[in-house]
Design an enzyme around this catalytic site. Sequence first.
Site, PDB file in Angstrom:
ATOM      1  CD  GLU A 101      -2.119   1.329   2.856  1.00 32.86           C
ATOM      2  OE1 GLU A 101      -3.069   1.312   2.981  1.00 32.86           O
ATOM      3  OE2 GLU A 101      -1.780   0.335   3.443  1.00 32.86           O
ATOM      4  CG  HIS A 102       1.525   5.271  -2.141  1.00 35.18           C
ATOM      5  ND1 HIS A 102       2.568   5.907  -2.429  1.00 35.18           N
ATOM      6  CD2 HIS A 102       0.929   7.124  -1.768  1.00 35.18           C
ATOM      7  CE1 HIS A 102       3.086   6.943  -2.193  1.00 35.18           C
ATOM      8  NE2 HIS A 102       1.948   8.054  -2.028  1.00 35.18           N
ATOM      9  CG  LEU A 103       0.702   4.239   4.029  1.00 34.19           C
ATOM     10  CD1 LEU A 103       1.630   3.658   5.521  1.00 34.19           C
ATOM     11  CD2 LEU A 103      -0.953   4.331   3.975  1.00 34.19           C
ATOM     12  CG  ASP A 230      16.004  -2.335  11.631  1.00 34.21           C
ATOM     13  OD1 ASP A 230      16.434  -1.613  12.697  1.00 34.21           O
ATOM     14  OD2 ASP A 230      15.897  -2.198  10.729  1.00 34.21           O
TER      15      ASP A 230
END
Length: 322
Positions: A101-103, A230
């Site tokens: 998904e692009h955010l 991380d």
Amino acid sequence: MQKSVFLNPRGAMEKYLKKKLNTSLLTAVGDALGGCISQGQSYVTDRGRVFVKINHKPEARKMFDGEAASLEAILQTHTVRVPKPMKVADIPAEGAMLVMEHLDMKPLNYYAAELGEQLADLHLHNQKLGRKLWKERATIGKPGVNSEAVQFVDQFGFHAVTCCGFIPQVNEWQSDWVTFFTRQRLQPQMDLIEKDYGDREVQELWSHLQLIVPALFCDTKIVPALLHGDLWEGNVAEEESGPVLFDPASFYGHSEYELAIGSMIGECGETLYSAYHQKIPRAPGFKRRLKLYQLFHALNNWNHFGLAYRALSLKLMRNLLE
């Protein structure tokens, strides 16, 4: 150090991406983004915008499979926003890609305190599932079966290999946290240093340090917590509606482990961790254990970036032995 070259979607690669994304429209948006491990690019497709990470190394598929599994595990807790993974696939020649998904993300600022609260919720999620399961088993007439979509985990590890940087992590399940951390986190890092550097001083310090590690956890009850794995400044952000975590290397471990590189969160770190500790207070011995967890990241950076991290690694080991 690993090098990655982003493949522009032209010719055969464009056709390949269209096929894998099941789209007739594929338009690159914005600049290609490059880290020290992989390269990425946002695209407009028939189904909206997506973000594609590409890496050309032979181990890329394993790395992206682990990242996708981590994102999915965090998503299922409904505690903190992460990009939804869509697909992992091999690419022509060599390497792999991860589609997610692009955010619209920007550096963490306004939502630092909220991220601290949500990070604590993530770490407490498995513990809450355990309490619910215990109550069900203690109630007459209840089957005592965990019906949650995410089930309680009573061991340390993960169901997939994950990579902190480009180094694969051993995530085999262990019932004891000290065993897991020493054998499956610190020891592999020491083995790599021995292989690449043959550093006798660090090996001698490690031979003494591993004997005292159990004492750092006396009277410390540890319930496995799902970790990002991380957590540093490069893997936290925010969008218009709230904070975002990305690039995880998840596993079930000690929640304190997550805080070891908190100083790398930047100016928002103090706000973030102050909010975090309102929900999960520091336990006795916290500061000393934090040095142990910082040692892992110092060793990991040594194995990624070279001798610049040797002095820090030795300093942490000597401090723990005092």
